[in-house]
Write an enzyme that holds these catalytic residues in place. Structure first.
Site, PDB file in Angstrom:
ATOM      1  N   ARG A 522       0.833  -1.215   0.000  1.00 52.61           N
ATOM      2  CA  ARG A 522       0.000   0.000   0.000  1.00 52.61           C
ATOM      3  C   ARG A 522       0.859   1.254   0.000  1.00 52.61           C
ATOM      4  O   ARG A 522       1.917   1.280   0.636  1.00 52.61           O
ATOM      5  CB  ARG A 522      -0.870   0.047   1.271  1.00 52.61           C
ATOM      6  CG  ARG A 522      -2.047  -0.894   1.263  1.00 52.61           C
ATOM      7  CD  ARG A 522      -2.985  -0.605   2.421  1.00 52.61           C
ATOM      8  NE  ARG A 522      -2.288  -0.530   3.693  1.00 52.61           N
ATOM      9  CZ  ARG A 522      -2.757   0.121   4.760  1.00 52.61           C
ATOM     10  NH1 ARG A 522      -3.923   0.738   4.704  1.00 52.61           N
ATOM     11  NH2 ARG A 522      -2.069   0.149   5.879  1.00 52.61           N
ATOM     12  N   SER A 586       7.412  -5.013   7.335  1.00 52.28           N
ATOM     13  CA  SER A 586       7.044  -5.958   8.411  1.00 52.28           C
ATOM     14  C   SER A 586       7.866  -7.244   8.378  1.00 52.28           C
ATOM     15  O   SER A 586       7.331  -8.346   8.326  1.00 52.28           O
ATOM     16  CB  SER A 586       5.561  -6.289   8.303  1.00 52.28           C
ATOM     17  OG  SER A 586       4.836  -5.100   8.237  1.00 52.28           O
ATOM     18  N   ASP A 640       5.372  -3.177  11.465  1.00 53.79           N
ATOM     19  CA  ASP A 640       3.908  -3.015  11.593  1.00 53.79           C
ATOM     20  C   ASP A 640       3.440  -3.112  13.042  1.00 53.79           C
ATOM     21  O   ASP A 640       2.460  -2.480  13.442  1.00 53.79           O
ATOM     22  CB  ASP A 640       3.150  -4.034  10.727  1.00 53.79           C
ATOM     23  CG  ASP A 640       3.541  -5.468  11.042  1.00 53.79           C
ATOM     24  OD1 ASP A 640       4.575  -5.689  11.695  1.00 53.79           O
ATOM     25  OD2 ASP A 640       2.806  -6.388  10.627  1.00 53.79           O
TER      26      ASP A 640
END
Length: 900
Positions: A522, A586, A640
């Protein structure tokens, strides 16, 4: 004349549909906990939970009490793939003094007959399981226990009502055990109706209704457990013995009962009881015909008005007479012969009229029976949510078998009343005897299966002691990761993030965030406002990462990421602005500062080459340089989990722990600088990314790893690594379930022992299916549908087992996760030096958010293992996007303070 006289006995389809609706209402009443005590149709649970599946085998005994004769049977069931069985029986009379004497005498008589049978069959020295067919209404609380509610069918034995008939039989058998060396194990108490269904179910697996139309009448069917209030549990199905003979005892059929029905009832052994049975069963139809003929004769309509002794004698006309008189092919000869034998000297008109009376009486019986059966079939179809249903009704009883027209009439009316059910009627061969043996065989099979399923799932049941051990080991590993001399070899890496503060509300500005951590990538634009109108606005775009890029070269991966950023900047119209950027990455990184992150190792299916050991921020800058279209200020590389903590920290300043329970599993928390030996300085706090997924990679939790965990680990992209994550995270739970299902199928406990192609495929069983299957709102029917989508053709029993396997795997995951988190909150409590800690944990991840039980079990485990900590769980809204922007904003704020 006869038609006019018996007008009320002729029932139109509209009346029958009405009877059907009334019976459906009575069924619902009988199933409800609150309404059952006053219901006439008792809907008794039989504790028979499964139909035969063809894998039953062995030698079984059965005794059958309830008809005009007592029967003992030996049934051999062969597991030869042909569903074959062999039945040997012996019949014994049931003397009047026994069926109307006292209880002890009755059960001694049953035991004597069984002993005689075992002697003639040379079975005395074998220990055999026995099924006891007892064809009277019983309230069962388990398969091998039943309290007699009331005698029916001419039986009136004293001292048996309201007692458990199985223990009475066991007592009688016990007396014989020592003296005659017999050892019989009574495993199941079965109603003859249930026996009929089970016998037919052995030959046709579609059979889920049993029907008796003989001396008595009754029906049973397989009901969904979730509708049976009287029995604990919602899973699976159970056979319900309707005891429909009492339908109408509360007056529900009064408008359909004629003066003859009332007279017959008054003269019976149990006035006011079993009124439906008295309109249907062969025990009463002959008597009904006699009463009608008597009245017609008295009124001069028959036999020239001459009333013979036969017409005045109760029970003189029997069902066999009625059946014989309705053999139309014989013309009137049978009727004439029977009436002459009864000293009635009939004219031809008399014979025609009598034959017509018999037809109307037996036709009404078939009609009423069809209406109640149609109600059951409709209920079954609605339970299955089908528009059209194929099913089989197992059927037994003298009236159905011997009456020349009865079966044909019944079939025709049922098909007319339920046109959307394709019904096959299957005649049972010795249903009550073989059926009891089948119930016993199924119980035997289920008990053996249960043992093996329990054995397979036992390693997933973790005691409180074991969970405490896991918590203590995790605590030790956290310490090793913080210490300079043990950090290099520690499995829980305790990586410093250089995030040294949580939001204070003064953050503001426009920030870009990148989020890479799964199969999607994203790019976000985040606008943060401070002050009274504090808010966070986000705009984002999702891009897919193809497998060939996930597992290609590092350069290809980062060029793909920069291509996505370019598309987003173009889309948002901000290509010229040099915005501060937070990069949520992450994967385990070793950071030397907030904007430097060296990849320790890929996880979650990523395998891009030339990245491990490299600084991911440099790789991103290089790719931006190669493209040479725009420039960005990369402020922070973010995990994350840290993003999750920061997002919740923006709402609740007490949030100092972040937890991810999704595709991966990880925790971060604010640690005192003085405890972090690998970073200079003792003042303040820094967020530590534990990377706890590697817990156990040194073998410290091998004692709780099962063979299934080992199989999943060996088949993964990184064998021997991230062992704790492989037991707790969404990426692997479905795979653990698949391994267990394969094992159970190989053992013949699931899917009829057939491992389908789809079950062989790694990764087929996604974790979202676990969440769906374990949902409390989901009936087994929907579980079956999910399994069908996966190409697994399951029975109802299979679905229960699959649900149980999913439950065991996800519960263990939540408990292990809870044990790890308990170690972290306990550490926080000791850091603060307080007796009692209040703290908030920010949580994200699909497993925590979407699984129906994971979050509850996790919270309960933390509470149990860290009782001095009061932990609030706060759901994070987009930790990896919003969180990255907040970290960037906090870093900018702290940087500015530092410059000042």
């Amino acid at each position: 004349q006869v038609d006019r006289y018996l007008y009320h006995m002729r029932l139109s389809d509209d009346v029958l549909l009405d009877v059907m609706a009334r019976f459906q209402t009575e069924m619902v009443k009988g199933l409800g906990r609150d309404t059952n005590p006053t219901a006439t149709v008792k809907m008794l649970p039989s504790f028979v939970r499964s139909l035969p599946d063809g894998s039953e085998k062995g030698d079984f005994l059965a005794v059958d009490l309830g008809g005009s004769q007592f029967r003992a049977h030996q049934v051999k069931v062969f597991d030869d793939g042909k569903q074959s069985s062999q039945l040997e029986s012996k019949f014994y009379p049931t003397p009047k003094e026994v069926i109307q004497g006292n209880g002890a005498e009755l059960f001694d008589y049953v035991a004597d007959c069984l002993l005689d049978f075992m002697e003639t069959k040379n079975l005395k020295h074998k220990k055999l399981p026995l099924g006891f067919t007892f064809s009277f209404p019983c309230k069962q609380t388990k398969l091998e226990e039943g309290v007699l509610l009331a005698w029916t069918k001419h039986f009136k034995v004293r001292g048996v009502q309201d007692t458990d008939v199985v223990s009475s039989l066991r007592k009688a058998l016990q007396k014989h055990k020592a003296s005659f060396d017999i050892d019989v194990d009574v495993l199941a108490l079965v109603n003859d109706t249930v026996g009929t269904m089970m016998t037919c179910g052995y030959d046709d697996q579609r059979c889920e209704v049993g029907l008796i139309i003989g001396t008595g009448t009754n029906a049973c069917y397989m009901e969904e457990m979730r509708h049976i209030d009287l029995v604990e549990g919602d899973e699976g199905r159970m056979c319900i013995n309707t005891e429909w003979g009492a339908f109408g005892d509360d007056g529900a059929l009064d408008d359909l009962r004629t003066e003859f029905d009332r007279e017959l009832d008054l003269g019976s052994l149990n006035p006011g009881k079993q009124l439906f049975e008295k309109m249907i069963s062969s025990l009463y139809l002959g008597e009904l015909v006699r009463l009608i003929l008597l009245k017609m004769t008295k009124e001069g309509l028959l036999f020239n008005g001459k009333v013979s002794t036969a017409l005045l004698t109760k029970g003189k006309i029997e069902m066999k007479h009625v059946s014989a008189m309705e053999k139309y092919k014989e013309g009137l000869s049978n009727t004439k012969e029977i009436l002459t034998e009864l000293n009635l000297f009939p004219s031809e008109d008399d014979c025609i009229a009598v034959q017509h009376v018999c037809t109307i009486v037996s036709f009404r019986s078939a009609n009423l029976c069809a209406a109640a059966l149609a109600a059951i079939l409709t209920r079954l179809r609605e339970n299955k949510k089908l528009l059209r249903m194929r099913t089989t009704v197992g059927i037994d009883g003298g009236l159905y078998k011997t009456h020349p027209q009865y079966a044909k009439r019944l079939h025709k009316v049922v098909r007319r009343l339920v046109p959307n059910c394709d019904v096959r009627f299957l005649l049972s061969v010795s249903g009550s005897g073989k059926g009891a043996a089948m119930v016993t065989a199924v119980a035997y099979r289920l008990a053996a299966q249960r043992k093996r399923i329990d054995a397979a799932l036992a390693p997933f049941l973790l005691s409180l002691e074991t969970l405490r051990e896991v918590k203590n080991k995790m605590r030790s590993e956290l310490e090793y990761g913080l210490k300079r001399e043990t950090q290099a070899s520690a499995t829980v890496k305790m990586l410093p993030t250089y995030v040294c503060g949580t939001p204070d509300g003064t953050e503001k500005g426009k920030f870009l965030a990148l989020d890479l951590g799964g199969t999607n990538f994203r790019v976000l634009l985040v606008k943060i406002r401070s002050g009274r109108r504090r808010s966070v606005q986000m705009y984002n775009k999702i891009f897919a990462i193809p497998l060939e890029i996930m597992q290609g070269t590092g350069e290809e991966l980062f060029d793909h990421i920069v291509q996505c950023i370019a598309d987003f900047l173009e889309y948002m119209g901000i290509k010229g602005a040099r915005l501060p950027l937070g990069f949520t990455f992450s994967f385990p990184c070793r950071q030397a500062s907030i904007d430097k992150g060296t990849l320790v190792g890929w996880t979650k299916g990523f395998k891009a080459t030339d990245c491990e050991g490299e600084d991911v921020v440099d790789m991103l800058r290089e790719a931006i340089r190669r493209r040479n279209e725009f420039d960005l200020d990369i402020v922070a590389v973010v995990n994350d989990t840290v993003g999750t903590m920061m997002t919740c920290g923006y709402e609740d300043p007490n949030c100092e722990i972040g937890l991810i329970a999704g595709t991966g599993s990880n925790v971060c928390y604010m640690e005192d600088m003085k405890n972090i030996e690998i970073v200079e300085g003792n003042e303040g706090k820094m967020c530590i990314n534990t990377e706890w997924g590697g817990f156990g990679d040194n073998g410290c939790i091998d004692n709780i790893r099962t063979k299934y965990d080992k199989e999943v680990d060996e088949g993964s992209l990184n064998p021997g690594k991230q062992r704790y994550e492989k037991m707790t995270s969404g990426m692997y739970l479905g795979e653990i379930v698949r391994q267990i299902l394969i094992d159970l199928t190989k053992q013949g406990l699931l899917f009829r022992g057939q491992i389908s192609e789809s079950l062989r495929k790694r990764g087929i069983f996604e974790t979202k299916f676990l969440s769906q299957i374990e949902s409390d709102r989901l009936a087994l029917l929907q579980v079956r549908r999910i399994l069908q989508q996966l190409g697994l053709d399951s029975t109802c029993e299979d679905s229960i087992i699959v649900k149980e396997v999913c439950g065991a795997v996800s519960k263990r995951a939540a408990q292990l996760c809870g044990a790890g988190l308990a170690a972290v909150v306990e550490k926080k409590r000791e850091n603060r030096g307080v007796e009692h800690l209040q703290i908030t944990v920010g949580v994200d991840g699909t497993l925590y958010k979407l699984h129906p039980h994971f979050s509850r079990v996790l919270r309960e485990t933390v509470k149990e293992l860290a009782p001095q900590c009061d932990v609030t769980f706060m759901l994070s809204e987009d930790g990896s996007g919003k969180g990255a922007a907040l970290i960037t904003a906090v870093a900018k704020r702290l940087h500015n303070i530092g410059q000042k």
